[in-house]
Scaffold this motif. Structure first.
Motif, short mmCIF file in Angstrom:
data_model
loop_
_atom_site.label_atom_id
_atom_site.label_comp_id
_atom_site.label_asym_id
_atom_site.label_seq_id
_atom_site.Cartn_x
_atom_site.Cartn_y
_atom_site.Cartn_z
N THR A 134 0.83 -1.17 -0.09
CA THR A 134 -0.11 -0.04 0.01
C THR A 134 0.82 1.23 -0.03
O THR A 134 0.46 2.39 0.60
CB THR A 134 -1.00 0.05 1.03
OG1 THR A 134 -0.30 0.11 2.39
CG2 THR A 134 -1.93 -1.07 1.20
N TRP A 139 -2.34 4.84 -3.43
CA TRP A 139 -2.82 4.45 -2.09
C TRP A 139 -2.68 5.56 -1.08
O TRP A 139 -3.58 5.83 -0.19
CB TRP A 139 -2.10 3.33 -1.50
CG TRP A 139 -2.24 1.93 -2.11
CD1 TRP A 139 -1.48 1.25 -3.12
CD2 TRP A 139 -3.41 1.11 -1.69
NE1 TRP A 139 -2.14 0.27 -3.49
CE2 TRP A 139 -2.93 0.04 -2.83
CE3 TRP A 139 -4.43 1.23 -1.31
CZ2 TRP A 139 -3.91 -1.26 -2.79
CZ3 TRP A 139 -5.54 0.15 -1.16
CH2 TRP A 139 -5.11 -0.94 -2.17
N ASP A 142 -5.64 7.82 -1.32
CA ASP A 142 -6.93 7.34 -0.64
C ASP A 142 -6.77 7.48 0.99
O ASP A 142 -7.83 7.82 1.45
CB ASP A 142 -6.89 6.06 -1.19
CG ASP A 142 -7.72 5.82 -2.58
OD1 ASP A 142 -8.17 6.85 -3.04
OD2 ASP A 142 -7.60 4.59 -3.10
N ARG A 143 -5.63 7.24 1.34
CA ARG A 143 -5.34 7.41 2.66
C ARG A 143 -5.70 8.64 3.33
O ARG A 143 -6.44 8.90 4.17
CB ARG A 143 -4.05 6.84 3.16
CG ARG A 143 -3.89 6.49 4.58
CD ARG A 143 -2.40 6.58 5.05
NE ARG A 143 -1.70 7.98 4.73
CZ ARG A 143 -1.90 8.98 5.54
NH1 ARG A 143 -2.64 8.92 6.64
NH2 ARG A 143 -1.38 10.19 5.16
N ARG A 160 -11.88 -0.08 -5.16
CA ARG A 160 -10.61 -1.03 -5.17
C ARG A 160 -10.98 -2.42 -5.46
O ARG A 160 -10.33 -3.27 -5.44
CB ARG A 160 -9.67 -0.81 -4.16
CG ARG A 160 -8.94 0.54 -4.13
CD ARG A 160 -7.96 0.82 -3.34
NE ARG A 160 -7.13 1.90 -3.61
CZ ARG A 160 -5.94 2.07 -4.40
NH1 ARG A 160 -5.75 0.93 -5.04
NH2 ARG A 160 -5.40 3.34 -4.50
N GLN A 198 3.39 -5.69 3.60
CA GLN A 198 3.01 -4.59 3.83
C GLN A 198 4.16 -3.72 4.72
O GLN A 198 4.65 -4.60 5.53
CB GLN A 198 1.56 -4.34 4.58
CG GLN A 198 0.36 -4.66 3.47
CD GLN A 198 -0.63 -4.08 3.90
OE1 GLN A 198 -0.97 -3.26 4.70
NE2 GLN A 198 -1.79 -5.15 3.62
#
Length: 305
Positions: A134, A139, A142-143, A160, A198
């Motif tokens: 991410t 990403w 979006d965060r 998504r 991640q």
């Protein structure tokens, strides 16, 4: 900044104010529901947790080391059923001690806040998969939109093609801010393993620094005064430090049910302190070199009858 750790001596004035809430002279502030996630990874020294140091300017827990988390967003109640993977809402409601609508919101808040404050997303394209990376600019956009409340968790997952991996979360504890505090939270503590692939990122606007730290070492630093923690964070670190691996922590969370705990004023020697969960008393006593910390707030020194 050094914060007194359990058992915390209370000024007599605070104890007097608490009595006024107890007898109805004062009315307590209504607590806000919140979720926090102890994000864990394995290390040679035992489980490590991801900790954020909140900005000193924050009006709640400023300067404190905390786990990722925050208040429930009203839109967290509206996640579509098809975006949910893992145990049923009925099971989550039972474990969290709430109705299904509240359980939905709390689990959504736990996942959303973890992504907002660490960049780690407990979601995947199917019930058996989890997002592997991410860290891209898309990403991050979006965060930021989620953090600014410009984007709902539902719209984010739908766009998504992801589902919420609720099976990656475990239930740990619940803490309710004492009645005499002007700002109160009813907070459910979850545990989760850092998904493979991640990475955490220092992204939260509410934190001044972030770190991975063995939970036992975090408690040690709090005891020595180099890391400021509120009692719920400290006690959670002590509890998790009893388990040698993240798998053991997650195993201990299976079937666990939250009993929301609100610290109350109780005697401590000639003065007063805030109570702590019964399960935490022997852990705190061991840290203080005491035989025990009694349920009524007293402490016994080694060898004292």
């Amino acid at each position: 900044m050094r914060i007194p750790l359990p058992p915390v001596p209370l000024p007599e004035a605070v104890a007097d104010v608490a009595k006024e809430y107890a007898d109805g002279t004062r009315s307590a502030a209504e607590p806000r529901n919140a979720a926090t996630v102890v994000l864990l990874r394995d290390a040679a020294s035992g489980p490590e947790a991801y900790l954020l140091r909140r900005q000193l300017s924050m009006d709640f827990a400023g300067g404190m080391a905390v786990f990722p988390g925050g208040g429930v967003d009203p839109r967290d109640h509206a996640l579509a059923t098809e975006l949910w993977a893992g145990p049923s809402l009925a099971e989550w409601a039972d474990w969290l001690g709430v109705d299904e609508t509240s359980a939905l919101a709390l689990v959504c808040a736990a996942v959303r806040e973890t992504f907002e404050e660490s960049g780690v997303l407990l979601a995947g394209p199917s019930a058996g998969e989890v997002v592997a990376d991410t860290s891209g600019e898309d990403w991050e956009a979006d965060r930021v939109a989620l953090e600014a409340r410009e984007l709902s968790l539902t719209d984010f997952l739908t766009r998504r093609g992801l589902v919420l991996r609720t099976d990656l979360l475990g239930v740990w504890a619940g803490w309710l801010t004492p009645v005499f505090e002007p700002k109160r939270y009813r907070t459910w503590f979850f545990v989760a393993r850092l998904p493979t692939g991640q990475v955490t990122r220092d992204v939260s606007t509410e934190s001044s620094s972030v770190t991975w730290l063995a939970v036992g070492e975090a408690a040690d630093r709090a005891d020595e005064g180099s890391l400021a923690m509120l009692p719920p964070t400290y006690i959670t670190c002590l509890e998790i430090a009893q388990h040698p691996t993240v798998s053991d922590v997650l195993g201990a969370a299976v079937g666990r049910r939250v009993e929301m705990f609100m610290p109350q004023v109780e005697p401590l020697g000639e003065g007063w302190t805030l109570s702590m969960p019964a399960t935490a008393r022997p852990l705190v006593a061991a840290r203080r070199g005491l035989d025990r910390v009694d349920a009524v707030g007293g402490v016994d020194e080694p060898g004292r009858p």
